[in-house]
Design a protein around this motif. Structure first.
Motif, PDB file in Angstrom:
ATOM      1  N   LYS A 224       6.510  -4.708   5.340  1.00  0.00           N
ATOM      2  CA  LYS A 224       5.120  -5.138   5.555  1.00  0.00           C
ATOM      3  C   LYS A 224       4.139  -3.971   5.576  1.00  0.00           C
ATOM      4  O   LYS A 224       3.272  -3.848   4.727  1.00  0.00           O
ATOM      5  CB  LYS A 224       5.014  -5.900   6.891  1.00  0.00           C
ATOM      6  CG  LYS A 224       5.700  -7.272   6.859  1.00  0.00           C
ATOM      7  CD  LYS A 224       5.576  -7.928   8.226  1.00  0.00           C
ATOM      8  CE  LYS A 224       6.316  -9.275   8.225  1.00  0.00           C
ATOM      9  NZ  LYS A 224       6.360  -9.832   9.588  1.00  0.00           N
ATOM     10  N   LYS A 225       4.328  -3.087   6.579  1.00  0.00           N
ATOM     11  CA  LYS A 225       3.343  -2.036   6.862  1.00  0.00           C
ATOM     12  C   LYS A 225       2.989  -1.198   5.629  1.00  0.00           C
ATOM     13  O   LYS A 225       1.825  -0.916   5.362  1.00  0.00           O
ATOM     14  CB  LYS A 225       3.857  -1.134   7.985  1.00  0.00           C
ATOM     15  CG  LYS A 225       2.819  -0.119   8.429  1.00  0.00           C
ATOM     16  CD  LYS A 225       3.321   0.805   9.502  1.00  0.00           C
ATOM     17  CE  LYS A 225       2.235   1.835   9.843  1.00  0.00           C
ATOM     18  NZ  LYS A 225       2.719   2.841  10.784  1.00  0.00           N
ATOM     19  N   TRP A 226       4.008  -0.782   4.883  1.00  0.00           N
ATOM     20  CA  TRP A 226       3.772   0.124   3.760  1.00  0.00           C
ATOM     21  C   TRP A 226       3.835  -0.582   2.397  1.00  0.00           C
ATOM     22  O   TRP A 226       3.863   0.084   1.376  1.00  0.00           O
ATOM     23  CB  TRP A 226       4.785   1.278   3.800  1.00  0.00           C
ATOM     24  CG  TRP A 226       4.555   2.184   4.968  1.00  0.00           C
ATOM     25  CD1 TRP A 226       5.249   2.223   6.128  1.00  0.00           C
ATOM     26  CD2 TRP A 226       3.526   3.173   5.093  1.00  0.00           C
ATOM     27  NE1 TRP A 226       4.737   3.173   6.978  1.00  0.00           N
ATOM     28  CE2 TRP A 226       3.678   3.773   6.368  1.00  0.00           C
ATOM     29  CE3 TRP A 226       2.486   3.610   4.264  1.00  0.00           C
ATOM     30  CZ2 TRP A 226       2.837   4.785   6.827  1.00  0.00           C
ATOM     31  CZ3 TRP A 226       1.654   4.629   4.711  1.00  0.00           C
ATOM     32  CH2 TRP A 226       1.832   5.196   5.974  1.00  0.00           C
ATOM     33  N   LYS A 227       3.823  -1.914   2.411  1.00  0.00           N
ATOM     34  CA  LYS A 227       4.027  -2.638   1.148  1.00  0.00           C
ATOM     35  C   LYS A 227       2.919  -2.346   0.129  1.00  0.00           C
ATOM     36  O   LYS A 227       3.194  -2.062  -1.039  1.00  0.00           O
ATOM     37  CB  LYS A 227       4.125  -4.150   1.401  1.00  0.00           C
ATOM     38  CG  LYS A 227       4.642  -4.883   0.183  1.00  0.00           C
ATOM     39  CD  LYS A 227       4.963  -6.321   0.463  1.00  0.00           C
ATOM     40  CE  LYS A 227       5.509  -6.963  -0.806  1.00  0.00           C
ATOM     41  NZ  LYS A 227       5.740  -8.388  -0.644  1.00  0.00           N
ATOM     42  N   ALA A 228       1.664  -2.384   0.575  1.00  0.00           N
ATOM     43  CA  ALA A 228       0.537  -2.135  -0.347  1.00  0.00           C
ATOM     44  C   ALA A 228       0.613  -0.702  -0.888  1.00  0.00           C
ATOM     45  O   ALA A 228       0.435  -0.467  -2.092  1.00  0.00           O
ATOM     46  CB  ALA A 228      -0.787  -2.370   0.358  1.00  0.00           C
ATOM     47  N   TYR A 229       0.905   0.248  -0.002  1.00  0.00           N
ATOM     48  CA  TYR A 229       0.974   1.655  -0.419  1.00  0.00           C
ATOM     49  C   TYR A 229       2.131   1.876  -1.390  1.00  0.00           C
ATOM     50  O   TYR A 229       1.974   2.537  -2.423  1.00  0.00           O
ATOM     51  CB  TYR A 229       1.135   2.561   0.811  1.00  0.00           C
ATOM     52  CG  TYR A 229       1.300   4.006   0.441  1.00  0.00           C
ATOM     53  CD1 TYR A 229       0.207   4.763   0.020  1.00  0.00           C
ATOM     54  CD2 TYR A 229       2.560   4.613   0.448  1.00  0.00           C
ATOM     55  CE1 TYR A 229       0.358   6.083  -0.360  1.00  0.00           C
ATOM     56  CE2 TYR A 229       2.716   5.934   0.076  1.00  0.00           C
ATOM     57  CZ  TYR A 229       1.618   6.667  -0.328  1.00  0.00           C
ATOM     58  OH  TYR A 229       1.770   7.960  -0.719  1.00  0.00           O
ATOM     59  N   PHE A 230       3.308   1.317  -1.053  1.00  0.00           N
ATOM     60  CA  PHE A 230       4.471   1.533  -1.917  1.00  0.00           C
ATOM     61  C   PHE A 230       4.265   0.866  -3.278  1.00  0.00           C
ATOM     62  O   PHE A 230       4.669   1.408  -4.305  1.00  0.00           O
ATOM     63  CB  PHE A 230       5.757   1.019  -1.250  1.00  0.00           C
ATOM     64  CG  PHE A 230       7.010   1.465  -1.956  1.00  0.00           C
ATOM     65  CD1 PHE A 230       7.415   2.797  -1.904  1.00  0.00           C
ATOM     66  CD2 PHE A 230       7.772   0.580  -2.705  1.00  0.00           C
ATOM     67  CE1 PHE A 230       8.554   3.237  -2.576  1.00  0.00           C
ATOM     68  CE2 PHE A 230       8.917   1.001  -3.371  1.00  0.00           C
ATOM     69  CZ  PHE A 230       9.309   2.332  -3.308  1.00  0.00           C
ATOM     70  N   SER A 231       3.602  -0.302  -3.284  1.00  0.00           N
ATOM     71  CA  SER A 231       3.308  -0.987  -4.556  1.00  0.00           C
ATOM     72  C   SER A 231       2.465  -0.092  -5.453  1.00  0.00           C
ATOM     73  O   SER A 231       2.699   0.002  -6.667  1.00  0.00           O
ATOM     74  CB  SER A 231       2.559  -2.302  -4.296  1.00  0.00           C
ATOM     75  OG  SER A 231       3.366  -3.162  -3.519  1.00  0.00           O
TER      76      SER A 231
END
Length: 387
Positions: A224-231
């Protein structure tokens, strides 16, 4: 263990004699079969010999408290050879529950932290290996010391003097991260992801391979927390992963295949996921050109922005140092051109593409020349038909 080649050889022979007296035939055979004595005598491989020796002695329960106490001062010795031997000894000792049981773990962790900054690169490498070995010796302590471990291991990824230290750090991180969850990594996630990506095109096969493995582990950790960044990081890396499916080293391409499969969902192409699973999910031999063509066909219909990203990054790989990657990039550019609506997608500058392909026609590799000539021919015959 001695400060020069001959003293080292005498020390090794003396040690062999002692072990012959106290050990058993199986132990001596195991040490010989693993070439432990040869590794110990050579200054370049001495540290690996120490790790093998300690590993065998631990299994035979021959490492005593007295031996540990006698060797601990070596780790801070002004003599580099002693520091190498002492740190390699501790690195391997970290993989055994003994340190935790004897309440030595905390003090050894701090010794390894100090040695991770040593001026000798082999000492730094062994310190990093030791920190990774906590996963074997005291797995339940990894979460407790997570920030301490991640700070040192991520710091070691920036070692500008030794690729061995970087590689060792990646192996240690791969072990440590498997014991953690996304929330345990904290703000280190950002630095770690960016640093790993810098190794995707490294000349060193082992570093490329481990970088792909680590990126795959992060993909599995991301919830969840880093999903946008990792994407966002996957969007910046997916073309590199796609091209390294044809990496010059078959082992590296296998690691890349697994990581590409784990990362693809982050691109948000849900309708295409089934086709990707078909290409990458099984054990069948991968057909990279079929995969590339399927991706281009799908993006042309569904996601012009990602197709443009694919095209612009692909062109940069025309200048790769590996002929296999240059050829793969040229083929991929050909597929993109084939599936692109030239009226709708103005970003594909055909003149520039032709000019870049003509440079590849003069490539030192005949494979690259052939691919470039074929695509130029396709483009030019297509133009004649349009006219």
């Amino acid at each position: 263990m001695g400060s020069g080649p001959r003293p080292r050889a005498f020390s090794v022979q003396a040690l062999e004699s002692v072990l012959f007296k106290v050990g058993n035939a199986r132990l001596m055979r195991e040490l010989r079969e693993q070439r432990t004595w040869i590794l110990l005598e050579n200054p370049q491989t001495h540290h690996e010999g120490v790790c093998l020796l300690v590993s065998v002695l631990l299994r035979s329960e021959l490492v005593t408290l007295e031996i540990i106490q006698n060797l601990l001062p070596w780790v801070n010795s002004p003599t580099e050879n002693y520091r190498v031997t002492g740190t390699a000894f501790l690195a391997q000792l970290m993989s055994d529950p003994m340190l935790r049981e004897k309440k030595f773990l905390k003090s050894v962790l701090h010794i390894l932290e100090e040695r991770s900054q040593d001026r000798n690169s082999i000492v730094r490498q062994m310190a990093v290996r030791g920190l990774g070995n906590i996963v074997d010796g005291a797995p339940e302590k990894v979460k407790k010391h997570k920030k301490f471990l991640l700070d040192i291991l991520i710091g070691a990824l920036h070692d500008i003097f030794s690729s061995e230290v970087i590689g060792e750090s990646m192996k240690a991180l791969a072990k440590v991260l498997k014991e953690l969850k996304e929330k345990d990594i904290g703000s280190s996630f950002r630095v770690l992801t960016q640093q790993i990506r810098t190794c995707f095109d490294d000349e060193d096969d082992a570093l490329r391979s481990m970088a792909f493995v680590l990126f795959g582990i992060l993909a599995q950790l991301t919830k969840k927390k880093w999903k946008a960044y990792f994407s966002e990081q996957v969007r910046k890396s997916w073309v590199t992963l796609l091209l390294h499916l044809q990496d010059p080293n078959p082992q590296v391409s296998m690691k890349c295949r697994a990581t590409f499969h784990l990362c693809f969902p982050f691109l948000g192409l849900k309708r295409f996921q089934h086709a990707i699973n078909k290409h990458l999910g099984g054990t069948d031999e991968l057909k990279p050109t079929e995969l590339q063509e399927d991706i281009c066909r799908h993006l042309a219909k569904e996601n012009a922005e990602l197709l443009e990203n694919l095209y612009k990054t692909t062109l940069t790989y025309f200048y790769s140092s590996w002929e296999g990657i240059r050829a793969a990039a040229a083929k991929l550019a050909g597929f993109i051109r084939e599936h692109t609506d030239m009226q709708r997608m103005k970003w594909l500058d055909l003149e520039y593409l032709l000019m870049s392909l003509r440079v590849l026609e003069k490539d030192p590799s005949s494979t690259v020349q052939l691919v470039a000539t074929e695509i130029i021919s396709d483009i030019c015959s297509g133009r004649v038909l349009e006219e």
